[in-house]
Design an enzyme around this catalytic site. Structure first.
Site: not given
Ligand code: NAD
Length: 370
Positions: A143, A251
């Site tokens: 990310y 996640d």
């Protein structure tokens, strides 16, 4: 009363202030009955801060968070702010805090409380007694890795790029959090990556293995590929104690694990940073749910995730295991007694408001803590 524990309370938007009000009752109870006193500062964040101050979080609030021993966060956001540009979104409040406090380890427990064993979509015999913790690296990986972006190729087509990057230092610091947690739990860590197909995953595995041999040989360490872990979480989730994994896999796996427990309104989380020179560890605690605009202002939000976030704060920021366990027991008692907000309603239970559930938790604390 010890009042040197500095707490910054940030209720935020939507149901945030409603559920935080109930957590505040529990905090007050701790001060009154257990001599666990806090110096509390409360501030605006998210949409509430945009309305009052023109920004989702002020520098003064960030400074107060850095000064505090722990931050108790509600939730931010709502449709009225969706049209604002990215630089003015309420969600910037939490992103800014994570960045400024260097919060790199996200802890998400997946705990099936006995009275809610039927709320899971899995069979009761698979999830009964489940108590696992996912530690997700939260400031590195794909990310944030460079290069990233979308480029146009000579033939006019496009190519999207994101990069998974981890350094040994980043891997070690999050693995340390997992090993230390395991020492206080069942003593087992499962490290999850894709070392079979990713070089960064191989480095992850080698680094965790070396750190384990060096400093944590008393903890049982296993390794698992992320795809297998997803499968095992649904097949036999009780095999896990602490799972440590990357930002991307964490996640996905933490969302999967949280649903083993049934309801969003029940799930707390913590995000921890490094231990500073003064021995304090930056830490923020928040429910995993958002501001739930669809039910805000109706008095029906489940306050237990917020109250359980405070229990995590007691445990991980202050080492108050007994007090944390007391709060958790009080929440379980309220559910077992059949007093429920609509999200965890079941046949034979009585529907209660946010405030009634908060009051019942305090009454249970009175009984249990007597
Ligand atoms: P949400 O978690 O707010 O709500 C999802 C669903 O779960 C809704 O139906 C809601 O009513 C229900 N729900 C959530 N918490 C509940 C509770 N305590 N009790 C009972 N029911 C509950 O997610 P969403 O609807 O996708 O997002 C709403 C807003 O919250 C958005 O603006 C989003 O950006 C924001 N958000 C903020 C955070 C945060 O502050 N960390 C996290 C997630 C979403």
């Amino acid at each position: 009363m010890a009042s040197n524990k500095r707490l910054l309370v940030l209720p935020g938007d939507g149901i945030g202030p409603e559920v935080m009000a109930e957590a505040r009752r529990v905090i007050d109870w701790m001060g009154r009955r257990r001599a666990v006193g806090f110096d509390i500062q409360e501030d605006l964040v998210g949409g509430a801060a945009i309305e009052a101050r023109g920004t989702p979080i002020t520098d003064a609030t960030v400074a107060a968070a850095k000064q505090a021993d722990a931050v108790l966060f509600g939730s931010v956001g709502g449709p009225q702010w969706d049209k604002l540009g990215f630089a003015m979104r309420p969600e910037l409040a939490i992103l800014t805090l994570r960045r400024e406090l260097g919060l790199f380890a996200n802890l998400r427990p997946a705990l099936v409380l006995d009275p809610l064993v039927d709320a899971s979509t899995l069979k009761p015999e698979v999830v009964r007694g489940l108590d696992l913790m996912i530690v997700r690296e939260s400031t590195g990986g794909i990310y944030f890795g460079e290069p990233r972006g979308v480029e146009t190729l000579p033939d006019g087509s496009k190519r999207g790029i994101n990069t998974e990057v981890y350094t040994t230092a980043e891997i070690e610091r999050v693995a340390r959090v997992a090993f230390e947690l395991a020492r206080k739990r069942q003593g087992r860590v499962c490290s999850v990556e894709k070392a079979n197909v990713m070089e960064s995953g191989l480095l992850w595995r080698q680094t965790v293995t070396a750190l384990h041999a060096r400093d944590y040989a008393d903890v049982a360490l296993s390794h698992m590929y992320a795809d297998n872990c997803a499968m095992q979480l649904v097949r036999n989730p009780r095999q896990f104690d602490v799972i440590v994994t990357t930002n991307l896999f964490g996640d996905l796996l933490s969302d999967l694990a949280s649903m083993l427990t049934g309801s969003l309104g029940m799930l707390p989380s913590a995000t921890l940073g490094a231990v500073g020179p003064d021995g304090r560890r930056a830490a923020l605690y928040e429910p995993i749910h958002g501001s739930a605009p669809d039910i805000a202002g109706k008095g029906v939000a489940n306050p237990l995730a917020q109250i359980l976030s405070f229990a995590m704060l007691l445990r991980y920021s202050f080492g108050l295991e007994e007090d944390a366990a007391l709060v958790e027991r009080a929440c379980t008692e309220v559910l077992a007694a059949g007093l429920r907000t609509p999200d965890v309603m079941a046949p034979g239970c009585r529907q209660a408001s946010t405030e009634e559930v908060g009051a019942a938790v305090v009454a249970a604390l009175d009984r249990l803590g007597a």
